[in-house]
Design a protein around this motif. Structure first.
Motif, PDB file in Angstrom:
ATOM      1  N   LEU A   1       0.853  -1.181   0.000  1.00 41.53           N
ATOM      2  CA  LEU A   1       0.000   0.000   0.000  1.00 41.53           C
ATOM      3  C   LEU A   1       0.891   1.234   0.000  1.00 41.53           C
ATOM      4  O   LEU A   1       1.755   1.381   0.873  1.00 41.53           O
ATOM      5  CB  LEU A   1      -0.889   0.004   1.251  1.00 41.53           C
ATOM      6  CG  LEU A   1      -1.804   1.188   1.462  1.00 41.53           C
ATOM      7  CD1 LEU A   1      -2.876   1.252   0.377  1.00 41.53           C
ATOM      8  CD2 LEU A   1      -2.461   1.098   2.836  1.00 41.53           C
ATOM      9  N   LEU A   2       0.713   2.090  -0.986  1.00 41.68           N
ATOM     10  CA  LEU A   2       1.456   3.339  -1.036  1.00 41.68           C
ATOM     11  C   LEU A   2       0.559   4.462  -0.537  1.00 41.68           C
ATOM     12  O   LEU A   2      -0.521   4.699  -1.079  1.00 41.68           O
ATOM     13  CB  LEU A   2       1.906   3.651  -2.461  1.00 41.68           C
ATOM     14  CG  LEU A   2       3.005   2.767  -3.028  1.00 41.68           C
ATOM     15  CD1 LEU A   2       3.251   3.106  -4.490  1.00 41.68           C
ATOM     16  CD2 LEU A   2       4.282   2.934  -2.239  1.00 41.68           C
ATOM     17  N   ILE A   3       0.991   5.117   0.525  1.00 41.46           N
ATOM     18  CA  ILE A   3       0.237   6.235   1.083  1.00 41.46           C
ATOM     19  C   ILE A   3       1.207   7.366   1.385  1.00 41.46           C
ATOM     20  O   ILE A   3       2.390   7.135   1.631  1.00 41.46           O
ATOM     21  CB  ILE A   3      -0.533   5.845   2.361  1.00 41.46           C
ATOM     22  CG1 ILE A   3       0.415   5.273   3.419  1.00 41.46           C
ATOM     23  CG2 ILE A   3      -1.625   4.841   2.050  1.00 41.46           C
ATOM     24  CD1 ILE A   3      -0.237   4.997   4.755  1.00 41.46           C
ATOM     25  N   ASN A   4       0.693   8.581   1.362  1.00 41.93           N
ATOM     26  CA  ASN A   4       1.559   9.703   1.714  1.00 41.93           C
ATOM     27  C   ASN A   4       1.490   9.936   3.220  1.00 41.93           C
ATOM     28  O   ASN A   4       0.745   9.265   3.936  1.00 41.93           O
ATOM     29  CB  ASN A   4       1.194  10.968   0.917  1.00 41.93           C
ATOM     30  CG  ASN A   4      -0.209  11.456   1.200  1.00 41.93           C
ATOM     31  OD1 ASN A   4      -0.708  11.320   2.307  1.00 41.93           O
ATOM     32  ND2 ASN A   4      -0.840  12.030   0.180  1.00 41.93           N
ATOM     33  N   GLU A   5       2.293  10.864   3.708  1.00 34.58           N
ATOM     34  CA  GLU A   5       2.398  11.082   5.154  1.00 34.58           C
ATOM     35  C   GLU A   5       1.073  11.526   5.764  1.00 34.58           C
ATOM     36  O   GLU A   5       0.713  11.100   6.866  1.00 34.58           O
ATOM     37  CB  GLU A   5       3.479  12.120   5.445  1.00 34.58           C
ATOM     38  CG  GLU A   5       3.808  12.246   6.914  1.00 34.58           C
ATOM     39  CD  GLU A   5       4.987  13.157   7.171  1.00 34.58           C
ATOM     40  OE1 GLU A   5       5.060  13.689   8.287  1.00 34.58           O
ATOM     41  OE2 GLU A   5       5.815  13.329   6.272  1.00 34.58           O
ATOM     42  N   MET A   6       0.323  12.361   5.066  1.00 38.45           N
ATOM     43  CA  MET A   6      -0.964  12.818   5.579  1.00 38.45           C
ATOM     44  C   MET A   6      -1.939  11.646   5.711  1.00 38.45           C
ATOM     45  O   MET A   6      -2.657  11.529   6.705  1.00 38.45           O
ATOM     46  CB  MET A   6      -1.557  13.891   4.671  1.00 38.45           C
ATOM     47  CG  MET A   6      -2.803  14.545   5.241  1.00 38.45           C
ATOM     48  SD  MET A   6      -3.359  15.949   4.287  1.00 38.45           S
ATOM     49  CE  MET A   6      -4.315  15.128   3.044  1.00 38.45           C
ATOM     50  N   GLU A   7      -1.948  10.766   4.731  1.00 36.28           N
ATOM     51  CA  GLU A   7      -2.819   9.591   4.795  1.00 36.28           C
ATOM     52  C   GLU A   7      -2.392   8.661   5.927  1.00 36.28           C
ATOM     53  O   GLU A   7      -3.236   8.081   6.611  1.00 36.28           O
ATOM     54  CB  GLU A   7      -2.797   8.853   3.460  1.00 36.28           C
ATOM     55  CG  GLU A   7      -3.453   9.631   2.342  1.00 36.28           C
ATOM     56  CD  GLU A   7      -3.167   9.063   0.972  1.00 36.28           C
ATOM     57  OE1 GLU A   7      -4.014   9.242   0.087  1.00 36.28           O
ATOM     58  OE2 GLU A   7      -2.102   8.442   0.781  1.00 36.28           O
ATOM     59  N   GLN A   8      -1.093   8.535   6.165  1.00 32.39           N
ATOM     60  CA  GLN A   8      -0.602   7.715   7.264  1.00 32.39           C
ATOM     61  C   GLN A   8      -1.085   8.272   8.592  1.00 32.39           C
ATOM     62  O   GLN A   8      -1.533   7.529   9.464  1.00 32.39           O
ATOM     63  CB  GLN A   8       0.928   7.654   7.270  1.00 32.39           C
ATOM     64  CG  GLN A   8       1.460   6.859   8.445  1.00 32.39           C
ATOM     65  CD  GLN A   8       2.960   6.950   8.597  1.00 32.39           C
ATOM     66  OE1 GLN A   8       3.654   7.471   7.731  1.00 32.39           O
ATOM     67  NE2 GLN A   8       3.462   6.445   9.689  1.00 32.39           N
ATOM     68  N   LYS A   9      -1.015   9.582   8.758  1.00 35.36           N
ATOM     69  CA  LYS A   9      -1.473  10.210  10.003  1.00 35.36           C
ATOM     70  C   LYS A   9      -2.972   9.992  10.199  1.00 35.36           C
ATOM     71  O   LYS A   9      -3.435   9.788  11.313  1.00 35.36           O
ATOM     72  CB  LYS A   9      -1.148  11.708  10.017  1.00 35.36           C
ATOM     73  CG  LYS A   9       0.323  12.014  10.035  1.00 35.36           C
ATOM     74  CD  LYS A   9       0.936  11.563  11.320  1.00 35.36           C
ATOM     75  CE  LYS A   9       2.415  11.885  11.356  1.00 35.36           C
ATOM     76  NZ  LYS A   9       3.098  11.257  12.471  1.00 35.36           N
ATOM     77  N   GLU A  10      -3.731  10.045   9.125  1.00 37.20           N
ATOM     78  CA  GLU A  10      -5.180   9.830   9.212  1.00 37.20           C
ATOM     79  C   GLU A  10      -5.482   8.384   9.611  1.00 37.20           C
ATOM     80  O   GLU A  10      -6.329   8.133  10.472  1.00 37.20           O
ATOM     81  CB  GLU A  10      -5.852  10.158   7.874  1.00 37.20           C
ATOM     82  CG  GLU A  10      -7.349  10.048   7.906  1.00 37.20           C
ATOM     83  CD  GLU A  10      -8.026  11.070   8.800  1.00 37.20           C
ATOM     84  OE1 GLU A  10      -9.164  10.799   9.238  1.00 37.20           O
ATOM     85  OE2 GLU A  10      -7.443  12.133   9.063  1.00 37.20           O
ATOM     86  N   ILE A  11      -4.781   7.440   9.015  1.00 42.28           N
ATOM     87  CA  ILE A  11      -4.967   6.032   9.375  1.00 42.28           C
ATOM     88  C   ILE A  11      -4.588   5.819  10.834  1.00 42.28           C
ATOM     89  O   ILE A  11      -5.300   5.148  11.588  1.00 42.28           O
ATOM     90  CB  ILE A  11      -4.141   5.119   8.448  1.00 42.28           C
ATOM     91  CG1 ILE A  11      -4.740   5.133   7.046  1.00 42.28           C
ATOM     92  CG2 ILE A  11      -4.076   3.696   8.987  1.00 42.28           C
ATOM     93  CD1 ILE A  11      -3.889   4.469   5.995  1.00 42.28           C
ATOM     94  N   GLU A  12      -3.472   6.406  11.245  1.00 39.91           N
ATOM     95  CA  GLU A  12      -3.025   6.309  12.634  1.00 39.91           C
ATOM     96  C   GLU A  12      -4.085   6.856  13.584  1.00 39.91           C
ATOM     97  O   GLU A  12      -4.428   6.224  14.591  1.00 39.91           O
ATOM     98  CB  GLU A  12      -1.721   7.091  12.785  1.00 39.91           C
ATOM     99  CG  GLU A  12      -1.123   7.097  14.149  1.00 39.91           C
ATOM    100  CD  GLU A  12       0.151   7.921  14.202  1.00 39.91           C
ATOM    101  OE1 GLU A  12       0.435   8.460  15.287  1.00 39.91           O
ATOM    102  OE2 GLU A  12       0.854   8.050  13.179  1.00 39.91           O
ATOM    103  N   TYR A  13      -4.633   8.013  13.256  1.00 46.22           N
ATOM    104  CA  TYR A  13      -5.661   8.638  14.093  1.00 46.22           C
ATOM    105  C   TYR A  13      -6.902   7.744  14.202  1.00 46.22           C
ATOM    106  O   TYR A  13      -7.421   7.522  15.305  1.00 46.22           O
ATOM    107  CB  TYR A  13      -6.035  10.000  13.512  1.00 46.22           C
ATOM    108  CG  TYR A  13      -7.205  10.650  14.192  1.00 46.22           C
ATOM    109  CD1 TYR A  13      -7.060  11.266  15.419  1.00 46.22           C
ATOM    110  CD2 TYR A  13      -8.471  10.627  13.605  1.00 46.22           C
ATOM    111  CE1 TYR A  13      -8.142  11.859  16.055  1.00 46.22           C
ATOM    112  CE2 TYR A  13      -9.551  11.208  14.233  1.00 46.22           C
ATOM    113  CZ  TYR A  13      -9.384  11.826  15.457  1.00 46.22           C
ATOM    114  OH  TYR A  13     -10.462  12.389  16.082  1.00 46.22           O
ATOM    115  N   LEU A  14      -7.362   7.223  13.086  1.00 49.74           N
ATOM    116  CA  LEU A  14      -8.558   6.378  13.082  1.00 49.74           C
ATOM    117  C   LEU A  14      -8.344   5.099  13.893  1.00 49.74           C
ATOM    118  O   LEU A  14      -9.224   4.685  14.661  1.00 49.74           O
ATOM    119  CB  LEU A  14      -8.957   6.029  11.645  1.00 49.74           C
ATOM    120  CG  LEU A  14      -9.471   7.184  10.796  1.00 49.74           C
ATOM    121  CD1 LEU A  14      -9.612   6.745   9.347  1.00 49.74           C
ATOM    122  CD2 LEU A  14     -10.779   7.713  11.333  1.00 49.74           C
ATOM    123  N   LEU A  15      -7.192   4.486  13.728  1.00 53.29           N
ATOM    124  CA  LEU A  15      -6.904   3.261  14.478  1.00 53.29           C
ATOM    125  C   LEU A  15      -6.836   3.538  15.978  1.00 53.29           C
ATOM    126  O   LEU A  15      -7.386   2.782  16.782  1.00 53.29           O
ATOM    127  CB  LEU A  15      -5.591   2.642  14.001  1.00 53.29           C
ATOM    128  CG  LEU A  15      -5.631   1.988  12.625  1.00 53.29           C
ATOM    129  CD1 LEU A  15      -4.223   1.639  12.158  1.00 53.29           C
ATOM    130  CD2 LEU A  15      -6.511   0.757  12.638  1.00 53.29           C
TER     131      LEU A  15
END
Length: 73
Positions: A4-18
């Motif tokens: 899965l290729l994600i940018n840093e902003m998407e990583q932070k969003e996934i982190e927040y949701l989890l």
């Protein structure tokens, strides 16, 4: 195996949701009104989400969400 290729902003969003979902599960697992069968399913979900969280955060951040070692886990 999937990638899965994600940018840093998407990583932070996934982190927040989890993190939010894990916090809610931890809170609900402490509720004595919830049936043990439901709690078992919640614990299974928690473990799956925790494995995902481990892939996007540091080890120190993971330690905050490690389940307490009790007879319920």
């Amino acid at each position: 195996m999937l990638g899965l290729l994600i940018n840093e902003m998407e990583q932070k969003e996934i982190e927040y949701l989890l993190k939010r979902e894990l916090e809610e599960l931890l809170f609900d697992l402490e509720d004595s009104r919830i049936d043990q069968t439901v709690k078992a399913a919640m614990r299974e979900r928690y473990h799956k989400l925790f494995q995902l969280l481990r892939r996007v955060v540091s080890e120190q951040e993971c330690m905050k969400y490690m389940p307490k070692q009790t007879k319920n886990w």
